[in-house]
Write a protein that holds these residues in place. Structure first.
Motif, PDB file in Angstrom:
ATOM      1  N   TYR A  31      75.160   5.548 -21.240  1.00  0.00           N
ATOM      2  CA  TYR A  31      75.456   5.410 -19.651  1.00  0.00           C
ATOM      3  C   TYR A  31      74.588   6.287 -18.975  1.00  0.00           C
ATOM      4  O   TYR A  31      73.346   6.146 -18.216  1.00  0.00           O
ATOM      5  CB  TYR A  31      76.905   5.614 -19.524  1.00  0.00           C
TER       6      TYR A  31
ATOM      7  N   ASP B  71      74.147  -0.035 -12.047  1.00  0.00           N
ATOM      8  CA  ASP B  71      75.618  -0.074 -12.292  1.00  0.00           C
ATOM      9  C   ASP B  71      76.404  -0.448 -10.910  1.00  0.00           C
ATOM     10  O   ASP B  71      76.663   0.362 -10.030  1.00  0.00           O
ATOM     11  CB  ASP B  71      76.079   1.364 -12.648  1.00  0.00           C
ATOM     12  N   ILE B  83      83.913   3.003 -18.193  1.00  0.00           N
ATOM     13  CA  ILE B  83      83.078   4.042 -18.916  1.00  0.00           C
ATOM     14  C   ILE B  83      83.755   4.910 -19.870  1.00  0.00           C
ATOM     15  O   ILE B  83      83.455   4.972 -21.017  1.00  0.00           O
ATOM     16  CB  ILE B  83      82.176   4.817 -17.964  1.00  0.00           C
ATOM     17  N   PRO B 240      75.376  -2.018 -17.404  1.00  0.00           N
ATOM     18  CA  PRO B 240      75.720  -0.936 -18.270  1.00  0.00           C
ATOM     19  C   PRO B 240      77.057  -1.091 -18.746  1.00  0.00           C
ATOM     20  O   PRO B 240      77.546  -0.756 -19.848  1.00  0.00           O
ATOM     21  CB  PRO B 240      75.347   0.529 -17.727  1.00  0.00           C
TER      22      PRO B 240
END
Lengths: 119, 335
Positions: A31, B71, B83, B240
């Motif tokens: 990420y 994102d 996340i 993502p």
């Protein structure tokens, strides 16, 4: 090929150490890194970017959310409705008509005999 | 002290490289390609062909494309939780591998099967939270269905996966309900007595169905229900965030069947991890691939159950037989 033995309490702590380690690596590599290097440079704004996904239509003003617990209880109650009705009304025929009921009874009898005789 | 440091370094390398994070990345690329090819074969299609030799790198290309996107979050979505929770879920399911003989230096303790099941449960909990973090009518429908499915499939999976350690402890008390020693004795679980073989067979069938439910594979994919409720739990996700959610689901599709193979299908038999690690590892991979292919074929062939049909199926053919197997495994061990 070896194994390290320890007490369950120590193993809980050790395994959570590894959980956090791997979680950190996953977050960083999959990420943070990608977003820092590439993703954040792609920013653009459109009027609908922050809207709900709604079949390509504009979401209505009023609250359209469906309570999650209602969906869950509805699914579960529909799943067992027939059995619930059968138990409530004493309709044993619902169970007796089902081959599955006989299979379970036979399985339990067979296993009980097996355990009792030490097979 | 030196041995202690060496052990810690080895375990860290195992968690991050083999059989942990990096190896799982490679496995995801291979298994996703395999799944697509098997599914395409069933539908008279060719599947991926363009990226890499025979299209083997297509899943990697798709994954990198998602990771590199912007994102985007909608106005109602929680920004950090999805996340964090997916990273944590990936960490917990990868850590499970350290409890198995797939790790050259494994960890074990008495009753560690409970810790393993707890770590596996985190995946389900985190996927539910992942869906709940992005409110949308379709997402809420998907999460509601997912929670209803978990209510029956997780207990069934736990009951089924508890049977082999209990049977192993009955045969050889030194296994102490540990996952590692149960897998090391997996070949004996079916052959020790008729009752144990019956109990293992029931648990294996129930465990397989429960595994399909936990992995939300067809016919139990009603929480996603693509095309019916948009994309269910994943409706609001892209880029993502979607990649991380998929990463966790793909990990689950590798590690659960692998545990299933090691517990129910004789582990590394006819080899043993203690005698020939490489041969044992290859055997486990081959058995895993057979189970995985079967799951892919079921997913391709089966239509989707209605949520209530799916739950009823789980109650009848997963949770009830798994509970019976668990009770008789305990009774047989106690006697």
């Amino acid at each position: 090929m070896a194994a390290i033995g320890m007490g369950p309490d120590v193993l809980v702590l050790v395994s959570f150490g590894f959980v956090f380690l791997v979680a950190g690596v996953v977050w960083f590599m999959m990420y943070h890194l990608f977003q820092k290097v590439y993703g954040r440079k792609l920013k653009y704004e459109t009027p609908v970017k922050r809207d709900l996904v709604f079949c390509g239509m504009e979401p209505p003003e009023e609250d359209v959310m469906i309570p999650v617990t209602e969906v869950m209880t509805s699914v579960l109650s529909r799943a067992v409705r027939r059995w619930y009705k059968a138990i409530k009304e004493g309709a044993a025929v619902e169970f007796v008509q089902d081959w599955y009921f006989y299979l379970i009874v036979m399985l339990v009898i067979l296993l009980s005999i097996g355990v009792a005789l030490g097979w | 002290m030196d041995a202690w440091i060496s052990n810690v370094v080895t375990l860290v390398l195992e968690a991050l490289v083999f059989p942990g994070f990096m190896f799982m990345m490679a496995m995801i690329i291979f298994t996703q390609w395999w799944w697509r090819k098997a599914s395409a074969r069933m539908a008279y299609r060719r599947g991926p062909t363009r990226t890499g030799p025979a299209g083997t790198l297509q899943p990697l290309a798709d994954f990198l494309k998602l990771l590199a996107k912007e994102d985007i979050t909608n106005g109602l979505m929680l920004r950090r939780l999805p996340i964090l929770i997916t990273s944590f879920a990936a960490g917990s399911i990868i850590t499970v591998l350290l409890f198995t003989p797939l790790s050259p230096l494994a960890l074990w303790s008495p009753f560690d099967i409970v810790i393993v099941l707890y770590l596996l449960l985190w995946v389900a909990v985190s996927m539910a939270l992942y869906g709940l973090s992005a409110p949308n009518p379709y997402t809420n429908l998907g999460v509601g269905r997912y929670l209803a499915l978990l209510t029956v499939s997780e207990p069934a999976l736990f009951a089924a996966f508890l049977v082999p350690p209990i049977v192993a402890a009955g045969i050889n008390p030194s296994t102490q309900y540990s996952l590692y020693w149960t897998i090391m004795n997996a070949a004996n679980l079916w052959t020790s007595s008729a009752v144990n073989a019956t109990v293992m067979a029931i648990a294996a069938i129930a465990g397989f169905f429960a595994m399909l439910g936990v992995m939300t594979v067809k016919p139990f994919d009603f929480p996603e229900a693509e095309g019916e409720i948009y994309w269910g739990m994943f409706t609001e996700y892209g880029g993502p965030r979607l990649a991380l959610g998929f990463f966790v689901l793909f990990l689950e599709k590798i590690i659960l069947p692998m545990l299933y193979v090691m517990l129910f299908l004789g582990g590394a038999a006819p080899f043993s991890f203690a005698d020939n690690y490489v041969a044992a590892f290859i055997i486990v991979l081959m058995k895993y691939l057979a189970v995985y292919t079967l799951i892919a074929l079921i997913d391709t062939m089966m239509p989707r159950y209605r949520p209530d049909q799916g739950i009823r199926f789980m109650i009848k053919y997963a949770i009830t037989p798994a509970t019976i197997a668990l009770i008789f495994a305990v009774v047989a061990t106690a006697i």
